[in-house]
Design an enzyme around this catalytic site. Structure first.
Site, PDB file in Angstrom:
ATOM      1  N   PHE A  61      23.247   1.667 -52.345  1.00  0.00           N
ATOM      2  CA  PHE A  61      24.671   1.337 -52.253  1.00  0.00           C
ATOM      3  C   PHE A  61      24.895  -0.175 -52.127  1.00  0.00           C
ATOM      4  O   PHE A  61      24.245  -0.849 -51.332  1.00  0.00           O
ATOM      5  CB  PHE A  61      25.248   2.063 -51.038  1.00  0.00           C
ATOM      6  CG  PHE A  61      26.718   1.898 -50.846  1.00  0.00           C
ATOM      7  CD1 PHE A  61      27.612   2.708 -51.523  1.00  0.00           C
ATOM      8  CD2 PHE A  61      27.218   0.935 -49.974  1.00  0.00           C
ATOM      9  CE1 PHE A  61      28.984   2.552 -51.337  1.00  0.00           C
ATOM     10  CE2 PHE A  61      28.577   0.778 -49.785  1.00  0.00           C
ATOM     11  CZ  PHE A  61      29.452   1.593 -50.468  1.00  0.00           C
ATOM     12  N   ASN A 170      28.949   3.229 -41.961  1.00  0.00           N
ATOM     13  CA  ASN A 170      29.799   3.344 -43.135  1.00  0.00           C
ATOM     14  C   ASN A 170      29.211   4.543 -43.887  1.00  0.00           C
ATOM     15  O   ASN A 170      28.394   4.383 -44.782  1.00  0.00           O
ATOM     16  CB  ASN A 170      29.721   2.060 -43.965  1.00  0.00           C
ATOM     17  CG  ASN A 170      30.391   2.201 -45.321  1.00  0.00           C
ATOM     18  OD1 ASN A 170      31.244   3.070 -45.512  1.00  0.00           O
ATOM     19  ND2 ASN A 170      29.994   1.372 -46.272  1.00  0.00           N
ATOM     20  N   PRO A 171      29.603   5.746 -43.486  1.00  0.00           N
ATOM     21  CA  PRO A 171      28.939   6.944 -44.023  1.00  0.00           C
ATOM     22  C   PRO A 171      29.456   7.293 -45.411  1.00  0.00           C
ATOM     23  O   PRO A 171      30.459   6.727 -45.862  1.00  0.00           O
ATOM     24  CB  PRO A 171      29.359   8.022 -43.015  1.00  0.00           C
ATOM     25  CG  PRO A 171      30.722   7.581 -42.565  1.00  0.00           C
ATOM     26  CD  PRO A 171      30.713   6.072 -42.585  1.00  0.00           C
TER      27      PRO A 171
HETATM   28  C1  LIG Z   1      28.259   4.271 -48.045  1.00  0.00           C
HETATM   29  S1  LIG Z   1      26.519   4.009 -47.937  1.00  0.00           S
HETATM   30  C2  LIG Z   1      26.482   2.692 -46.724  1.00  0.00           C
HETATM   31  C3  LIG Z   1      25.274   1.798 -46.836  1.00  0.00           C
HETATM   32  C4  LIG Z   1      25.358   0.533 -45.959  1.00  0.00           C
HETATM   33  N1  LIG Z   1      25.524   0.873 -44.581  1.00  0.00           N
HETATM   34  C5  LIG Z   1      26.498  -0.346 -46.422  1.00  0.00           C
HETATM   35  O1  LIG Z   1      27.578  -0.306 -45.812  1.00  0.00           O
HETATM   36  O2  LIG Z   1      26.312  -1.063 -47.404  1.00  0.00           O
HETATM   37  C6  LIG Z   1      26.006   5.445 -47.008  1.00  0.00           C
HETATM   38  C7  LIG Z   1      24.515   5.528 -46.722  1.00  0.00           C
HETATM   39  O3  LIG Z   1      24.286   6.744 -45.981  1.00  0.00           O
HETATM   40  C8  LIG Z   1      23.074   7.327 -46.408  1.00  0.00           C
HETATM   41  N2  LIG Z   1      23.111   8.772 -46.099  1.00  0.00           N
HETATM   42  C9  LIG Z   1      23.759   9.741 -46.798  1.00  0.00           C
HETATM   43  N3  LIG Z   1      23.546  10.940 -46.217  1.00  0.00           N
HETATM   44  C10 LIG Z   1      22.763  10.715 -45.137  1.00  0.00           C
HETATM   45  C11 LIG Z   1      22.189  11.568 -44.151  1.00  0.00           C
HETATM   46  N4  LIG Z   1      22.405  12.895 -44.168  1.00  0.00           N
HETATM   47  N5  LIG Z   1      21.406  11.025 -43.190  1.00  0.00           N
HETATM   48  C12 LIG Z   1      21.181   9.679 -43.172  1.00  0.00           C
HETATM   49  N6  LIG Z   1      21.694   8.819 -44.085  1.00  0.00           N
HETATM   50  C13 LIG Z   1      22.474   9.321 -45.049  1.00  0.00           C
HETATM   51  C14 LIG Z   1      23.005   7.022 -47.887  1.00  0.00           C
HETATM   52  O4  LIG Z   1      21.674   7.103 -48.350  1.00  0.00           O
HETATM   53  C15 LIG Z   1      23.610   5.608 -47.934  1.00  0.00           C
HETATM   54  O5  LIG Z   1      22.603   4.625 -47.868  1.00  0.00           O
END
Ligand SMILES: C[S@@+](CC[C@H](N)C(=O)[O-])C[C@H]1O[C@@H](n2cnc3c(N)ncnc32)[C@H](O)[C@@H]1O
Length: 288
Positions: A61, A170-171
């Site tokens: 991302f 930031n999920p």
């Molecule tokens: C919107 S991105 C945010 C990335 C970073 N924090 C940023 O703001 O640039 C959401 C992140 O959550 C991770 N993610 C999605 N589902 C997840 C889960 N079940 N457990 C842990 N991480 C998860 C994704 O791989 C991704 O890297």
């Protein structure tokens, strides 16, 4: 759908790509890119976030401008709290879904006493966050753990490093039905797992909230970036889970005026005076 997810490339050009002397990529060429082509951040292989140059590799991302606002809010709160309680050291921060490490590493760079536990379920994200931590020489204060927070007992993998003062994330929060409206270059290059939050965008948010009480110190805080529809949804969800002792205390707007950031606080105070606690609960309010 949140407008912020609609594009990366042109938005990135507005933000100002650092085209250094000798860089073969010209602005006019970048402007001529078709929308479906690779986002400029991936072409350049690096991107600025909070003054840090982060390596960018698809499909991890690409950090967005509004997430810098989330970081700024967390920094404000940490600074304010330190002033109130004159706390030394800390805080210990958990980031869920660290991606490239943008949030964690920028917090570490601005808070020299802090430490971070950063988790992500994506292998590419874990590798890139590690690489960025080393590039910025912040690797000694961050623990990057591959972890899926939806798995039962995921909290048990984090607890040995905690309890934490705050959780930031930031999920993935895009409503599933909105996914197809995302810009073509996002759909072509960025990992959908980073974006798709399920039917109401709450799949990962609800897991973070459910595991938070096990990981947070008493009166610890959660800071989330969400869709403008989420303040209401999260508020109702928390009311249906009084067992979690979590309260939505502040909703903050982004630079476009949309309610995009949440501060949720654990409400079960420690017995006695919690010298390291965050400020006491206030009624929910919407901040500008
Ligand atoms: C919107 S991105 C945010 C990335 C970073 N924090 C940023 O703001 O640039 C959401 C992140 O959550 C991770 N993610 C999605 N589902 C997840 C889960 N079940 N457990 C842990 N991480 C998860 C994704 O791989 C991704 O890297």
């Amino acid at each position: 759908m949140s407008q912020s997810w609609s594009t990366t490339g042109q938005q990135s050009l507005r933000k100002g790509v650092s085209l250094r002397p000798g860089n073969p990529v010209s602005t006019s060429w970048l402007m001529s890119l078709e929308p479906k082509q690779m986002p400029v951040q991936y072409i350049l292989g690096e991107w600025d976030f909070q003054g840090l140059s982060l390596k960018m590799v698809p499909p991890v991302f690409i950090p967005r401008r509004e997430t810098e606002e989330l970081v700024e809010w967390v920094l404000e709160e940490v600074t304010q709290r330190s002033r109130v309680v004159r706390a030394q050291g800390g805080p210990l921060i958990l980031e869920v879904g660290c991606g490239s490490g943008a949030i964690s590493l920028s917090l570490l760079s601005k808070l020299p006493q802090s430490q971070v536990i950063a988790v992500d379920k994506g292998e590419a994200a874990i590798c890139l966050a590690n690489e960025n931590a080393h590039r910025l020489q912040l690797q000694d204060r961050i623990r990057i753990i591959p972890l899926d927070v939806t798995l039962e007992d995921s909290w048990a993998h984090i607890l040995p490093w905690g309890p934490v003062d705050l959780i930031v994330s930031n999920p993935p929060y895009v409503f599933h039905r909105d996914m197809e409206q995302l810009a073509p270059e996002i759909l072509s290059y960025e990992d959908p797992v980073a974006l798709d939050g399920g039917e109401e965008g709450m799949d990962i948010i609800s897991h973070i909230l459910a595991l938070a009480p096990r990981l947070l110190k008493d009166s610890g805080s959660i800071f989330l970036e969400v869709d403008p529809r989420h303040p209401e949804l999260v508020g109702s969800w928390l009311q249906s889970r009084p067992d979690l002792f979590l309260n939505l205390v502040t909703v903050r707007r982004d630079f476009c005026g949309r309610p995009r950031f949440l501060h949720i606080q654990r409400s079960r105070p420690q017995r006695g005076c919690p010298a390291d606690a965050w400020p006491v609960l206030q009624p929910a309010r919407v901040a500008g």
